[in-house]
Design a protein around this motif. Structure first.
Motif, PDB file in Angstrom:
ATOM      1  N   ASN A  76       0.843  -1.222  -0.010  1.00  0.00           N
ATOM      2  CA  ASN A  76       0.196  -0.036   0.010  1.00  0.00           C
ATOM      3  C   ASN A  76       0.883   1.171   0.020  1.00  0.00           C
ATOM      4  OD1 ASN A  76      -2.466  -1.307   0.188  1.00  0.00           O
ATOM      5  ND2 ASN A  76      -2.138  -1.664   2.548  1.00  0.00           N
ATOM      6  N   THR A  77       0.627   2.278  -0.907  1.00  0.00           N
ATOM      7  CA  THR A  77       1.026   3.434  -0.947  1.00  0.00           C
ATOM      8  C   THR A  77       0.250   4.526  -1.119  1.00  0.00           C
ATOM      9  OG1 THR A  77       3.045   2.585  -2.370  1.00  0.00           O
ATOM     10  CG2 THR A  77       2.814   4.966  -2.551  1.00  0.00           C
ATOM     11  N   TYR A  78       0.404   5.511  -0.088  1.00  0.00           N
ATOM     12  CA  TYR A  78      -0.497   6.452   0.248  1.00  0.00           C
ATOM     13  C   TYR A  78       0.272   7.867  -0.059  1.00  0.00           C
ATOM     14  CZ  TYR A  78      -2.977   3.068   2.868  1.00  0.00           C
ATOM     15  OH  TYR A  78      -3.307   1.892   3.127  1.00  0.00           O
ATOM     16  N   ARG A  79      -0.234   8.879  -1.164  1.00  0.00           N
ATOM     17  CA  ARG A  79       0.399  10.058  -1.522  1.00  0.00           C
ATOM     18  C   ARG A  79      -0.135  11.070  -0.698  1.00  0.00           C
ATOM     19  NH1 ARG A  79       4.143   8.744  -5.194  1.00  0.00           N
ATOM     20  NH2 ARG A  79       3.708   7.180  -6.873  1.00  0.00           N
ATOM     21  N   GLY A  80       0.578  12.011  -0.536  1.00  0.00           N
ATOM     22  CA  GLY A  80       0.046  13.304   0.242  1.00  0.00           C
ATOM     23  C   GLY A  80      -1.011  14.023  -0.510  1.00  0.00           C
ATOM     24  N   ASN A  81      -2.381  14.368   0.115  1.00  0.00           N
ATOM     25  CA  ASN A  81      -3.315  14.663  -0.118  1.00  0.00           C
ATOM     26  C   ASN A  81      -4.309  13.974  -1.261  1.00  0.00           C
ATOM     27  OD1 ASN A  81      -2.727  17.161   1.495  1.00  0.00           O
ATOM     28  ND2 ASN A  81      -1.984  18.322  -0.187  1.00  0.00           N
ATOM     29  N   VAL A  82      -4.248  12.742  -1.216  1.00  0.00           N
ATOM     30  CA  VAL A  82      -5.066  12.083  -1.933  1.00  0.00           C
ATOM     31  C   VAL A  82      -5.953  11.343  -0.968  1.00  0.00           C
ATOM     32  CG1 VAL A  82      -5.410   9.874  -3.463  1.00  0.00           C
ATOM     33  CG2 VAL A  82      -3.360  11.467  -3.644  1.00  0.00           C
ATOM     34  N   PHE A  83      -7.182  11.762  -1.102  1.00  0.00           N
ATOM     35  CA  PHE A  83      -8.241  11.460   0.132  1.00  0.00           C
ATOM     36  C   PHE A  83      -9.660  10.919  -0.522  1.00  0.00           C
ATOM     37  CE2 PHE A  83      -5.890  14.826   2.082  1.00  0.00           C
ATOM     38  CZ  PHE A  83      -5.513  14.081   3.413  1.00  0.00           C
ATOM     39  N   SER A  84     -10.300  10.248   0.351  1.00  0.00           N
ATOM     40  CA  SER A  84     -11.395   9.612  -0.214  1.00  0.00           C
ATOM     41  C   SER A  84     -12.183   9.642   1.326  1.00  0.00           C
ATOM     42  CB  SER A  84     -11.348   7.931  -0.779  1.00  0.00           C
ATOM     43  OG  SER A  84     -12.807   7.462  -1.055  1.00  0.00           O
ATOM     44  N   SER A  85     -13.358   9.891   1.313  1.00  0.00           N
ATOM     45  CA  SER A  85     -14.200  10.383   2.469  1.00  0.00           C
ATOM     46  C   SER A  85     -13.496  10.648   3.678  1.00  0.00           C
ATOM     47  CB  SER A  85     -14.985   8.854   2.967  1.00  0.00           C
ATOM     48  OG  SER A  85     -15.720   8.688   1.602  1.00  0.00           O
ATOM     49  N   GLY A  86     -12.513  11.343   3.516  1.00  0.00           N
ATOM     50  CA  GLY A  86     -11.700  11.983   4.838  1.00  0.00           C
ATOM     51  C   GLY A  86     -10.407  11.047   5.169  1.00  0.00           C
ATOM     52  N   TRP A  87     -10.163  10.065   4.664  1.00  0.00           N
ATOM     53  CA  TRP A  87      -8.936   9.206   4.685  1.00  0.00           C
ATOM     54  C   TRP A  87      -8.092   8.978   3.507  1.00  0.00           C
ATOM     55  CZ3 TRP A  87      -8.196   9.138   9.578  1.00  0.00           C
ATOM     56  CH2 TRP A  87      -9.479   8.734  10.366  1.00  0.00           C
ATOM     57  N   SER A  88      -6.874   9.029   3.581  1.00  0.00           N
ATOM     58  CA  SER A  88      -5.987   8.514   2.569  1.00  0.00           C
ATOM     59  C   SER A  88      -6.436   7.504   1.663  1.00  0.00           C
ATOM     60  CB  SER A  88      -4.507   8.689   2.823  1.00  0.00           C
ATOM     61  OG  SER A  88      -4.107   9.818   3.575  1.00  0.00           O
ATOM     62  N   ALA A  89      -6.327   7.442   0.588  1.00  0.00           N
ATOM     63  CA  ALA A  89      -6.641   6.521  -0.396  1.00  0.00           C
ATOM     64  C   ALA A  89      -5.317   5.982  -1.195  1.00  0.00           C
ATOM     65  CB  ALA A  89      -7.602   6.724  -1.297  1.00  0.00           C
ATOM     66  N   THR A  90      -5.072   4.662  -1.596  1.00  0.00           N
ATOM     67  CA  THR A  90      -3.700   4.346  -2.276  1.00  0.00           C
ATOM     68  C   THR A  90      -4.127   4.863  -3.659  1.00  0.00           C
ATOM     69  OG1 THR A  90      -5.001   2.369  -2.650  1.00  0.00           O
ATOM     70  CG2 THR A  90      -3.586   2.348  -0.927  1.00  0.00           C
ATOM     71  N   GLY A  91      -3.092   4.913  -4.486  1.00  0.00           N
ATOM     72  CA  GLY A  91      -3.040   5.422  -5.758  1.00  0.00           C
ATOM     73  C   GLY A  91      -2.969   6.887  -5.789  1.00  0.00           C
ATOM     74  N   GLY A  92      -3.398   7.675  -6.841  1.00  0.00           N
ATOM     75  CA  GLY A  92      -3.334   9.061  -7.177  1.00  0.00           C
ATOM     76  C   GLY A  92      -1.946   9.579  -7.498  1.00  0.00           C
ATOM     77  N   THR A  93      -1.647  10.707  -7.644  1.00  0.00           N
ATOM     78  CA  THR A  93      -0.385  11.423  -8.063  1.00  0.00           C
ATOM     79  C   THR A  93       0.121  12.228  -7.021  1.00  0.00           C
ATOM     80  OG1 THR A  93      -1.536  13.201  -9.299  1.00  0.00           O
ATOM     81  CG2 THR A  93      -0.973  10.989 -10.423  1.00  0.00           C
ATOM     82  N   ALA A  94       1.172  12.579  -7.177  1.00  0.00           N
ATOM     83  CA  ALA A  94       1.965  13.395  -6.028  1.00  0.00           C
ATOM     84  C   ALA A  94       1.485  15.127  -6.294  1.00  0.00           C
ATOM     85  CB  ALA A  94       3.566  13.592  -6.543  1.00  0.00           C
ATOM     86  N   ASP A  95       1.224  15.636  -5.546  1.00  0.00           N
ATOM     87  CA  ASP A  95       0.550  16.973  -5.202  1.00  0.00           C
ATOM     88  C   ASP A  95       1.662  18.122  -5.521  1.00  0.00           C
ATOM     89  OD1 ASP A  95      -0.262  19.306  -4.490  1.00  0.00           O
ATOM     90  OD2 ASP A  95      -1.484  18.742  -2.843  1.00  0.00           O
ATOM     91  N   ASN A  96       1.682  18.785  -6.399  1.00  0.00           N
ATOM     92  CA  ASN A  96       2.677  19.635  -7.034  1.00  0.00           C
ATOM     93  C   ASN A  96       2.252  21.265  -6.800  1.00  0.00           C
ATOM     94  OD1 ASN A  96       0.844  19.891  -9.365  1.00  0.00           O
ATOM     95  ND2 ASN A  96       2.558  19.265 -10.713  1.00  0.00           N
ATOM     96  N   ARG A  97       0.958  21.259  -6.169  1.00  0.00           N
ATOM     97  CA  ARG A  97       0.441  22.604  -5.939  1.00  0.00           C
ATOM     98  C   ARG A  97       0.440  23.251  -4.613  1.00  0.00           C
ATOM     99  NH1 ARG A  97      -1.556  25.056 -10.843  1.00  0.00           N
ATOM    100  NH2 ARG A  97      -1.687  23.320 -12.063  1.00  0.00           N
TER     101      ARG A  97
END
Length: 171
Positions: free
Chosen positions: A122-143
């Motif tokens: 499991n890999t969790y990236r910063g600011n990738v959320f689903s229903s208030g909790w981190s979700a696996t996947g997504g992309t890195a936040d560059n903003r």
């Protein structure tokens, strides 16, 4: 919070550490959108309450583990930490003070750090959320210069990696 760090931890906390502590110790509001119903329709983070209500007791009770990194890193570099939660949710917050951008920039982030928390597959990236909790996947936040990983029911050991995606020094 800054006084807490100075008196209890004997460090001169940076603005980034104070901000991270306030964010990490915040609590979710039940009636965040003021509709009169304690339903938490919009879990944190959201446009109604941001990352939650500040809780100074949580911020200064000594339970928050922190790393204050003042030397920065070079582009492509990374720092790795290991954490083993002892119960309750795991909140990992990365904050840095960014330099001013130019008025004409389309992205106003000068330096870019990326937060990644892993456990097993499991890999969790910063600011990738689903229903208030981190979700696996997504992309890195560059903003944003604030990145979070919130895990509701952590177990085992987690690896926290902070990668310098673009030119941070002295943050």
């Amino acid at each position: 919070v800054r006084d807490y760090y100075k008196e209890a931890k004997l460090i001169d906390a940076s603005a980034a550490l104070v901000k991270a502590t306030l964010i990490n110790s915040a609590v979710d509001l039940l009636d965040e959108n003021n509709d009169g119903v304690n339903d938490n329709d919009f879990p944190i983070p959201n446009v109604h309450e941001g990352r939650g209500r500040i809780n100074l007791a949580n911020a200064t009770d000594g339970s928050i583990a922190y790393v204050e990194e003042g030397t920065g890193d070079s582009t492509g570099g990374s720092q790795v930490f290991t954490v083993t939660p002892t119960g309750g949710p795991l909140k990992v917050t990365l904050v840095w003070s960014d330099y001013p951008s130019t008025e004409t920039a389309t992205v106003n982030l000068v330096n870019n750090l990326d937060l990644m928390v892993t456990s097993g597959a499991n890999t969790y990236r910063g600011n990738v959320f689903s229903s208030g909790w981190s979700a696996t996947g997504g992309t890195a936040d560059n903003r944003n210069n604030v990145e979070n990983v919130y895990l509701q029911s952590p177990s085992g050991t987690y690896t926290v990696t902070v990668t310098d995606a673009n030119g941070c020094t002295g943050t």
